[in-house]
Design a protein around this motif. Structure first.
Motif, PDB file in Angstrom:
ATOM      1  N   ALA A   1       9.706   2.318  65.710  1.00 41.61           N
ATOM      2  CA  ALA A   1      11.157   2.348  65.820  1.00 41.61           C
ATOM      3  C   ALA A   1      11.727   0.946  65.935  1.00 41.61           C
ATOM      4  O   ALA A   1      11.073   0.022  66.439  1.00 41.61           O
ATOM      5  N   VAL A   2      12.957   0.791  65.475  1.00 42.26           N
ATOM      6  CA  VAL A   2      13.737  -0.428  65.704  1.00 42.26           C
ATOM      7  C   VAL A   2      15.154  -0.009  66.070  1.00 42.26           C
ATOM      8  O   VAL A   2      15.597   1.093  65.757  1.00 42.26           O
ATOM      9  N   ILE A   3      15.847  -0.894  66.747  1.00 42.36           N
ATOM     10  CA  ILE A   3      17.264  -0.715  67.066  1.00 42.36           C
ATOM     11  C   ILE A   3      18.012  -1.906  66.497  1.00 42.36           C
ATOM     12  O   ILE A   3      17.531  -3.046  66.590  1.00 42.36           O
ATOM     13  N   ILE A   4      19.163  -1.663  65.897  1.00 42.99           N
ATOM     14  CA  ILE A   4      19.928  -2.728  65.267  1.00 42.99           C
ATOM     15  C   ILE A   4      21.260  -2.923  65.980  1.00 42.99           C
ATOM     16  O   ILE A   4      21.742  -2.026  66.674  1.00 42.99           O
ATOM     17  N   SER A   5      21.836  -4.093  65.806  1.00 42.94           N
ATOM     18  CA  SER A   5      23.150  -4.376  66.375  1.00 42.94           C
ATOM     19  C   SER A   5      24.238  -3.831  65.455  1.00 42.94           C
ATOM     20  O   SER A   5      24.005  -3.525  64.285  1.00 42.94           O
ATOM     21  N   GLU A   6      25.440  -3.722  65.997  1.00 42.93           N
ATOM     22  CA  GLU A   6      26.565  -3.216  65.218  1.00 42.93           C
ATOM     23  C   GLU A   6      26.832  -4.057  63.969  1.00 42.93           C
ATOM     24  O   GLU A   6      27.169  -3.526  62.914  1.00 42.93           O
ATOM     25  N   SER A   7      26.676  -5.367  64.092  1.00 39.18           N
ATOM     26  CA  SER A   7      26.933  -6.236  62.947  1.00 39.18           C
ATOM     27  C   SER A   7      25.932  -5.989  61.820  1.00 39.18           C
ATOM     28  O   SER A   7      26.284  -6.065  60.644  1.00 39.18           O
ATOM     29  N   VAL A   8      24.688  -5.670  62.160  1.00 32.03           N
ATOM     30  CA  VAL A   8      23.698  -5.327  61.127  1.00 32.03           C
ATOM     31  C   VAL A   8      24.067  -4.002  60.469  1.00 32.03           C
ATOM     32  O   VAL A   8      23.977  -3.854  59.247  1.00 32.03           O
TER      33      VAL A   8
ATOM     34  N   PRO B   1      27.596   0.038  55.690  1.00 29.93           N
ATOM     35  CA  PRO B   1      29.014  -0.024  56.091  1.00 29.93           C
ATOM     36  C   PRO B   1      29.708   1.325  56.158  1.00 29.93           C
ATOM     37  O   PRO B   1      30.652   1.490  56.921  1.00 29.93           O
ATOM     38  N   ASN B   2      29.268   2.291  55.364  1.00 26.97           N
ATOM     39  CA  ASN B   2      29.984   3.569  55.293  1.00 26.97           C
ATOM     40  C   ASN B   2      29.094   4.758  55.636  1.00 26.97           C
ATOM     41  O   ASN B   2      29.381   5.885  55.227  1.00 26.97           O
ATOM     42  N   GLU B   3      28.022   4.509  56.380  1.00 28.29           N
ATOM     43  CA  GLU B   3      27.114   5.610  56.713  1.00 28.29           C
ATOM     44  C   GLU B   3      26.421   5.320  58.035  1.00 28.29           C
ATOM     45  O   GLU B   3      26.450   4.198  58.555  1.00 28.29           O
ATOM     46  N   ASN B   4      25.801   6.343  58.567  1.00 22.63           N
ATOM     47  CA  ASN B   4      25.063   6.222  59.815  1.00 22.63           C
ATOM     48  C   ASN B   4      23.672   5.664  59.504  1.00 22.63           C
ATOM     49  O   ASN B   4      22.907   6.286  58.770  1.00 22.63           O
ATOM     50  N   PRO B   5      23.315   4.505  60.034  1.00 18.49           N
ATOM     51  CA  PRO B   5      22.005   3.931  59.725  1.00 18.49           C
ATOM     52  C   PRO B   5      20.837   4.641  60.397  1.00 18.49           C
ATOM     53  O   PRO B   5      19.678   4.414  60.027  1.00 18.49           O
ATOM     54  N   ARG B   6      21.126   5.499  61.359  1.00 19.50           N
ATOM     55  CA  ARG B   6      20.043   6.162  62.079  1.00 19.50           C
ATOM     56  C   ARG B   6      19.205   7.008  61.120  1.00 19.50           C
ATOM     57  O   ARG B   6      19.733   7.756  60.303  1.00 19.50           O
ATOM     58  N   GLY B   7      17.895   6.869  61.225  1.00 23.45           N
ATOM     59  CA  GLY B   7      16.978   7.618  60.379  1.00 23.45           C
ATOM     60  C   GLY B   7      16.535   6.865  59.145  1.00 23.45           C
ATOM     61  O   GLY B   7      15.531   7.239  58.519  1.00 23.45           O
TER      62      GLY B   7
END
Length: 268
Positions: A130-137, A143-149
């Motif tokens: 797993a990784v977690i990203i910052s809002e800016s990433v 930009p127009n979708e949920n990056p989760r998954g």
């Protein structure tokens, strides 16, 4: 007028939120003696043992680790690659800063979760990658979708630093190089996925004044291994102060010149 504007800019800088709770934090940098701790498992075990021992000290609320703490620098960078959307063969992937952190990093520093979840003990090479990203990433690459998954990797295709990991969460932006940073992009990787690291920074959340625990923390680490160095032990307030040192020096210099100019103008 110029000095006045600079003073106002500095005052505005002081009010910029760093993205985490900076109060009552004691920090220091250390490294694992690789000559004696030759395997990744041994290095990770030593750091975790030190963290747990410090957590047991009276007055300590939480202990976490990161290869680079907030406002301490950009840290390591690596090519960012999305597995479901690979970059064209003739295009160099963008470089994004990354940090290897203890699983409780965000809770200990008070970094808000925007989407998904925080790290757990199961996020490691043998468990969930797993990784977690910052809002800016998230804004830059999704930009127009949920990056989760979504899945990604860091590094070159034939030299991957982090291989085939899933984005499990998005956290608030945290200032990395200074309070004036606009897009503090960061990718957070759990320590269990990169156990071979030997240089790391500790952050200790205390109940009262963090500076008063410096001696106890040093003694605790020495009891575990006297050969483990402790350098740059300071409070997070001191770290923030150093981050603003350049802006403060510029403001003072211009203000002094402005005062001299004002006196000369009055004298006529």
């Amino acid at each position: 007028v110029g000095a006045g504007l600079l003073v106002r800019s500095f005052a505005n800088l002081l009010s910029v939120p760093p993205g985490f709770q900076a109060e009552r934090l004691l920090t220091f940098t250390t490294s694992v003696p690789t000559a004696r701790y030759t395997t990744p498992t041994a290095r990770a075990a030593l750091l975790e043992r030190a963290a747990q021992a410090i957590e047991a000290l009276p007055g300590v609320q939480a202990v976490t680790m990161s290869t680079t703490l907030p406002v301490s620098g950009r840290g390591n960078g690596a090519w960012f690659n999305m597995i479901d959307r690979p970059w064209p063969a003739d295009q160099t992937p963008p470089g994004v800063a990354n940090r290897v952190v203890r699983a409780n990093y965000f809770q200990a520093l008070g970094i808000p979760l925007r989407r998904g979840r925080y790290f757990t003990a199961d996020d490691r090479l043998e468990g969930t990658r797993a990784v977690i990203i910052s809002e800016s990433v998230a804004r830059r690459f999704w930009p127009n979708e949920n990056p989760r998954g979504h899945r990604m990797y860091l590094g070159a295709p034939d030299n991957r630093i982090v291989d085939d990991a899933e984005v499990v969460g998005v956290v608030a932006d945290v200032k990395q190089t200074g309070l004036d940073e606009v897009n503090p992009e960061a990718i957070y990787v759990p320590h269990g996925m990169v156990p071979a690291i030997s240089n790391i920074q500790f952050a200790i959340r205390t109940v009262t004044d963090s500076g008063s625990l410096a001696s106890a923390v040093r003694g605790t680490v020495r009891q575990i291994d006297p050969g483990v160095p402790i350098v740059r032990m300071r409070t997070m307030d001191a770290v923030l102060g150093q981050a603003m040192a350049r802006a403060r020096s510029s403001m003072l210099l211009v203000t002094r010149f402005a005062a001299v100019a004002l006196v000369l103008a009055v004298v006529g």
